[in-house]
Every structure is written in C-alpha cells, then in structure tokens.
Design a protein around this motif. Sequence first.
Motif, PDB file in Angstrom:
ATOM      1  N   TYR A   1       0.816  -1.217   0.000  1.00 19.56           N
ATOM      2  CA  TYR A   1       0.000   0.000   0.000  1.00 19.56           C
ATOM      3  C   TYR A   1       0.853   1.273   0.000  1.00 19.56           C
ATOM      4  CZ  TYR A   1      -3.805  -3.214   1.047  1.00 19.56           C
ATOM      5  OH  TYR A   1      -4.709  -4.243   0.989  1.00 19.56           O
ATOM      6  N   GLU A   2       2.068   1.201   0.532  1.00 15.22           N
ATOM      7  CA  GLU A   2       2.930   2.384   0.593  1.00 15.22           C
ATOM      8  C   GLU A   2       3.380   2.817  -0.796  1.00 15.22           C
ATOM      9  OE1 GLU A   2       3.419   4.066   3.349  1.00 15.22           O
ATOM     10  OE2 GLU A   2       2.166   2.596   4.406  1.00 15.22           O
TER      11      GLU A   2
ATOM     12  N   ALA B   1      -4.466   4.213  -8.507  1.00 14.54           N
ATOM     13  CA  ALA B   1      -5.035   3.043  -7.824  1.00 14.54           C
ATOM     14  C   ALA B   1      -5.631   3.442  -6.479  1.00 14.54           C
ATOM     15  CB  ALA B   1      -3.968   1.972  -7.633  1.00 14.54           C
ATOM     16  N   ARG B   2      -4.962   4.353  -5.757  1.00 15.38           N
ATOM     17  CA  ARG B   2      -5.504   4.810  -4.469  1.00 15.38           C
ATOM     18  C   ARG B   2      -6.807   5.579  -4.669  1.00 15.38           C
ATOM     19  NH1 ARG B   2      -0.169   6.586  -3.343  1.00 15.38           N
ATOM     20  NH2 ARG B   2      -0.883   8.761  -3.151  1.00 15.38           N
TER      21      ARG B   2
END
Length: 299
Positions: free
Chosen positions: A254-255, A261-262
């Motif tokens: 996630y980082e 995508a986020r």
Amino acid sequence: MLSLNEFLDLPTEEIARLVRATGSKVCVFPINGTRRWYLLEAEAGGDYLKKTADRHIEVYRMVFSHGIDTLLAPMFGAELLKRGPEYMELAVEGLTRLATHPAFLEFYREFGVRVRFYGDYRKQLASSPYAHLSDLFDQVTAQTLENNRQRLFFGVFANTASQAVAEFSIRHYSEHGNAPNEQRVIKMYYGEDIGPVSLFIGFDKFWVFDMPLLATENTDLYFTVSPSLYLNDRQLRAILYDHMYTRPQPEPDYETLPLQARNRMQAFYRANLENVFGAGILQDGIWYPQLAEFPPEHI
C-alpha cells in the motif's frame, strides 16, 4: 494469467485440466431454493421429484465435468423436520431416489462416482418409519465403492458432528490408549479421508452449514442470487476463476500503490460505504440480498 473472459470461453475439458492442475478440489454445494426453482420453471402439474432429481443430476454432471473431484451435497437437516409430515414424506422419497433410482445409478456408473452418506441419520431415523433409509444408503455405498473418478457425499442430519466425534474418541482411546488424530476423525465421520473444503457455493442468506470438520480459513465462500438449480456453466466458471486466479493474488504494497489506484480504491469504498454483503430485504415474505436489483417494472 488468463482474463476472465478468456477463461469463460474455454472448452470444458480445458477448464477441467486447469482446475485439476491446481490440486484436488473439495466443493460443498448445498442445493437450496428447490421449491422456488420448481415453482418458476417447471410445467404446471409436473412431477416435482422427477423434475428436481433430473436437474440435480445435470448440476452434478456440470460440476464434475469442470474438474472438481469431490462434492459434498448437504441434503436434509434437522430444521427441515419443522416443515411437517407432508414435506417429510416428500423428502424421504427424494432421499430414496438418491440411492435407488435408475437415473442416479446410471449417473454414478457413467462418471465413476463413489457415493457416501454422512451425518447423524442412523440415530435420527432409527425410531422413525424411515429407518430403512440407512440400509438403502449402505447399499448404494457398497455398489459404488470401486468407483474412483469422483466422490459425492450426501449430508443427512449433518448439522453437527460433536456427539459422533466424542463417542468415536472415547472408543478409540479405549481400544488404542490414545486420542485419534484429525485424519482418523474425518475418516470415521465421512467414511474416508477428505481434504479441507476448497469452496462453498451457497444460495440465499449468507451462512455455511453441514460440512463439519472440513472448513478452514482458506475455504472460499460464494453465494448465488438465484436458487442453486439455476447454476449454469458460465456462473460456475466465474466462481472457479475467482477461486483459482483472483483470490490467491497477494495484496500490493500500500505504501507504493500508484495514485490512480488509491483514488480508484477510495472512490469505490466511498460509493459503497453503507452497503453490506449479506444484508437483505423482505419482499412478499421472501428474503432477497439487499445489493441485488429488481427490474424497474417489478419495483
């Protein structure tokens, strides 16, 4: 990796090959909503038992043809006794057909299906007018014992295994001086060793049942919106694709997730913030999943 559309269009034999290549599959498929299916699909005045039995066989053929080698089919639970003697008579005739009807026996022969029955049916039926069912179950088990291509386990009063496991464990300790391991307990209950359940295909309210000892955290759960007997090739293939290719994918870091995508993830969750899988609504006394939509003319 194949796309979903590519997978859906593959020949059945190729899908079966791909399924088998990922290992043996144990599928639990409690066929539910049968009376609704019959009400909507059968011709007026048709034979309920014949129509539903024929469709059961068609569905079992489809599942086995797509590479699943072990199928657990819970058929009759203790809660069904509450539906009264008329329903009980119908259910007993249906269970009898599983063990004696030529159409089922021919299916077992053609597909090399080994049949077993599991559950607490011996005790439950022993003092009833239907005690003879246990002998019929034993009979078809013996008849199909040498079949080795597919396995079909019918669950009858299989809502709990605790009492059977306790009695077996006491007996085993008395005879051997030690407690049975998990594999021996499973073999005692089902008649032979069964691996953990790979996938469960339910219908209606989201709950799983009648697969004692076999469920794990790796069991994938699926629930159809329409009654089980509506299951078709493309629907089954979509389930198999998700089970084999979609769910096993590892989560991303996630980082390092790209901004696009986020943003997509955030938009999706915000749009569905109050939606809950498994919540339902009542229409005409029938439970429907909340997220499913009625055609506009029927709202």
